[in-house]
Design an enzyme around this catalytic site. Structure first.
Site, PDB file in Angstrom:
ATOM      1  N   ARG A  12       0.850  -1.207   0.000  1.00 54.08           N
ATOM      2  CA  ARG A  12       0.000   0.000   0.000  1.00 54.08           C
ATOM      3  C   ARG A  12       0.874   1.242   0.000  1.00 54.08           C
ATOM      4  NH1 ARG A  12       2.342   2.463   3.116  1.00 54.08           N
ATOM      5  NH2 ARG A  12       2.281   2.594   5.368  1.00 54.08           N
ATOM      6  N   HIS A  19       0.121   9.221  10.506  1.00 61.60           N
ATOM      7  CA  HIS A  19       0.186   9.318  11.968  1.00 61.60           C
ATOM      8  C   HIS A  19      -1.140   9.817  12.537  1.00 61.60           C
ATOM      9  CE1 HIS A  19       4.307   8.032  12.602  1.00 61.60           C
ATOM     10  NE2 HIS A  19       4.545   8.559  11.410  1.00 61.60           N
ATOM     11  N   ASP A  21      -3.812   7.228  12.306  1.00 65.08           N
ATOM     12  CA  ASP A  21      -4.621   6.010  12.487  1.00 65.08           C
ATOM     13  C   ASP A  21      -4.665   5.538  13.937  1.00 65.08           C
ATOM     14  OD1 ASP A  21      -1.971   5.044  12.397  1.00 65.08           O
ATOM     15  OD2 ASP A  21      -2.445   3.345  11.073  1.00 65.08           O
ATOM     16  N   GLY A 105       8.587   1.379   3.578  1.00 62.41           N
ATOM     17  CA  GLY A 105       7.384   2.141   3.919  1.00 62.41           C
ATOM     18  C   GLY A 105       6.198   1.835   3.022  1.00 62.41           C
ATOM     19  N   SER A 107       4.579  -1.175   3.321  1.00 55.72           N
ATOM     20  CA  SER A 107       3.819  -2.183   4.068  1.00 55.72           C
ATOM     21  C   SER A 107       4.115  -3.621   3.649  1.00 55.72           C
ATOM     22  CB  SER A 107       2.313  -1.917   3.986  1.00 55.72           C
ATOM     23  OG  SER A 107       2.011  -0.769   4.708  1.00 55.72           O
ATOM     24  N   SER A 108       5.384  -3.906   3.428  1.00 55.35           N
ATOM     25  CA  SER A 108       5.733  -5.305   3.140  1.00 55.35           C
ATOM     26  C   SER A 108       5.385  -6.207   4.331  1.00 55.35           C
ATOM     27  CB  SER A 108       7.214  -5.432   2.783  1.00 55.35           C
ATOM     28  OG  SER A 108       8.017  -4.900   3.825  1.00 55.35           O
ATOM     29  N   ASP A 149      -2.482   0.071   7.504  1.00 58.66           N
ATOM     30  CA  ASP A 149      -1.823  -0.771   6.502  1.00 58.66           C
ATOM     31  C   ASP A 149      -2.603  -2.070   6.310  1.00 58.66           C
ATOM     32  OD1 ASP A 149      -0.032   1.257   6.872  1.00 58.66           O
ATOM     33  OD2 ASP A 149       1.478   0.034   7.878  1.00 58.66           O
ATOM     34  N   TYR A 197       8.865   5.947  16.193  1.00 58.94           N
ATOM     35  CA  TYR A 197       7.433   5.720  15.958  1.00 58.94           C
ATOM     36  C   TYR A 197       6.696   5.560  17.293  1.00 58.94           C
ATOM     37  CZ  TYR A 197       3.145   3.748  14.006  1.00 58.94           C
ATOM     38  OH  TYR A 197       1.827   3.528  13.672  1.00 58.94           O
TER      39      TYR A 197
END
Ligand code: GLA
Length: 341
Positions: A12, A19, A21, A105, A107-108, A149, A197
């Site tokens: 995605r 920042h 969610d 970044g 979303s793997s 994600d 984070y």
């Protein structure tokens, strides 16, 4: 159902709303045409998986009690899913491959979680799937991520971005206008594990202790926050939620200039108030925005590296790659494809 399956879970990119969610705010990501695929079969015995990107295979006995201690490390995401599904986990033997860049970044890790959940026998709707995968991420990596994600990857809609309310857990597909390209440019590898984070999550929680839920707050409430750093973090979140609303409306109106300007405002807020950008990302966004045919650009996702995303006229950019919005994750048993939800 036969013993053979193929699962596909897309990556995605978040177009706007970062920042927000984990305080139940608004986000506007899209599932992209890069996928993690697990091909395998059900069997008796431990979970056995190889990965095209990793030297060491995963051999995982069930039940899983402590996903964070599993080796090799990539297997922790699968282990987190198995721990969350619990006794209903179906052991599999198979192979993982992906063309989602890892640690970029995009979303793997969430794609691997969602793919693993479908492969290991999760049953339920897209929201339950995303919630399970988010809990698995917390257990596997310790990163206290929000739900964007996992929900985007589970619920993606071709040719649409998704307006997600991370409190109500509702997903509204927003058509991407014709004549617009979404372009991703890789900047730097990073991991959110051990990054700031978690500090940002804590700072937002501190803000909410002072003024209540940020998703309901306005900038008038900011005066109620004594700590200047926490106040800046809260200001980003409050303004970013409004930018997501404004961006969706601008897209509906076809006002791409306004939508692009909101992307740049979002980047500047993540840089100045939320401190999740980097100088290299700032320069890349500035260069993008100085290029003819670019409506707007910004850092995307958790930050501290990763990628930037731009909205452009088709063909405006040579660097980076154009991504297309695709449907969410699916599982196929002997030729019949099932979406979820
Ligand atoms: C990461 C997290 C998400 C979200 C973004 C920032 O991608 O996994 O939950 O918080 O950062 O918007």
């Amino acid at each position: 159902m036969t013993d053979q399956f193929v699962v596909r879970a897309p990556g995605r990119v978040n177009i706007i709303g970062d920042h927000t969610d984990y305080t139940g705010g608004l986000v506007l990501p899209m599932a992209i045409d890069r996928w993690t695929v697990i091909e395998g079969s059900y069997h008796r015995g431990p979970i056995e998986l190889t990965s095209s990107d990793e030297p060491d295979p995963l051999v995982l006995s069930l039940p899983v009690t402590d996903p964070a201690s599993v080796e090799p490390r990539w297997g922790r995401y699968v282990a987190g899913i198995a721990a969350e599904i619990g006794a209903a986990t179906r052991p599999i033997h198979g192979r993982i491959s992906t063309d989602i860049p890892i640690g970029a970044g995009l979303s793997s890790s969430a794609a691997l979680e969602i793919a693993a959940a479908l492969a290991l026998g999760f049953e339920g709707d897209v929201v339950a799937l995303a919630e399970l995968a988010r809990r698995a991420e917390h257990r596997a990596s310790g990163v206290p991520c929000g739900i964007m994600d996992q929900l985007c990857i589970a619920a993606g809609v071709a040719d649409h971005a998704l307006l997600i309310d991370c409190n109500a857990l509702t997903v509204h597909p927003v058509p991407l206008p014709d004549g617009v390209s979404i372009v991703v440019q890789f900047i730097a590898h990073r991991t959110l594990m051990g990054s700031e984070y978690g500090d940002r999550v804590d700072e937002c929680a501190a803000a909410e202790r002072s003024i209540g839920p940020l998703r309901l707050a306005t900038t008038n409430d900011l005066a109620g926050i004594a700590d200047p750093t926490v106040r800046r973090r809260a200001r980003h979140v409050i303004n970013e939620n409004q930018r997501v609303r404004d961006f969706s409306e601008a897209l509906h109106r076809g006002d791409l200039v306004r939508a692009g300007a909101l992307m740049v405002e979002s980047h500047n807020s993540l840089r100045d108030d939320f401190a999740t950008s980097t100088p290299v990302m700032d320069r890349a966004v500035e260069q993008m925005c100085a290029t003819p045919g670019i409506y707007g650009a910004r850092m995307t996702g958790g930050g501290f590296g990763g990628c930037i995303v731009a909205m452009t006229e088709p063909g405006a950019i040579a660097r980076g790659w154009v991504v297309n919005a695709v449907d969410g994750a699916s599982i196929e048993h002997s030729g019949s494809s099932e979406g979820i939800g």
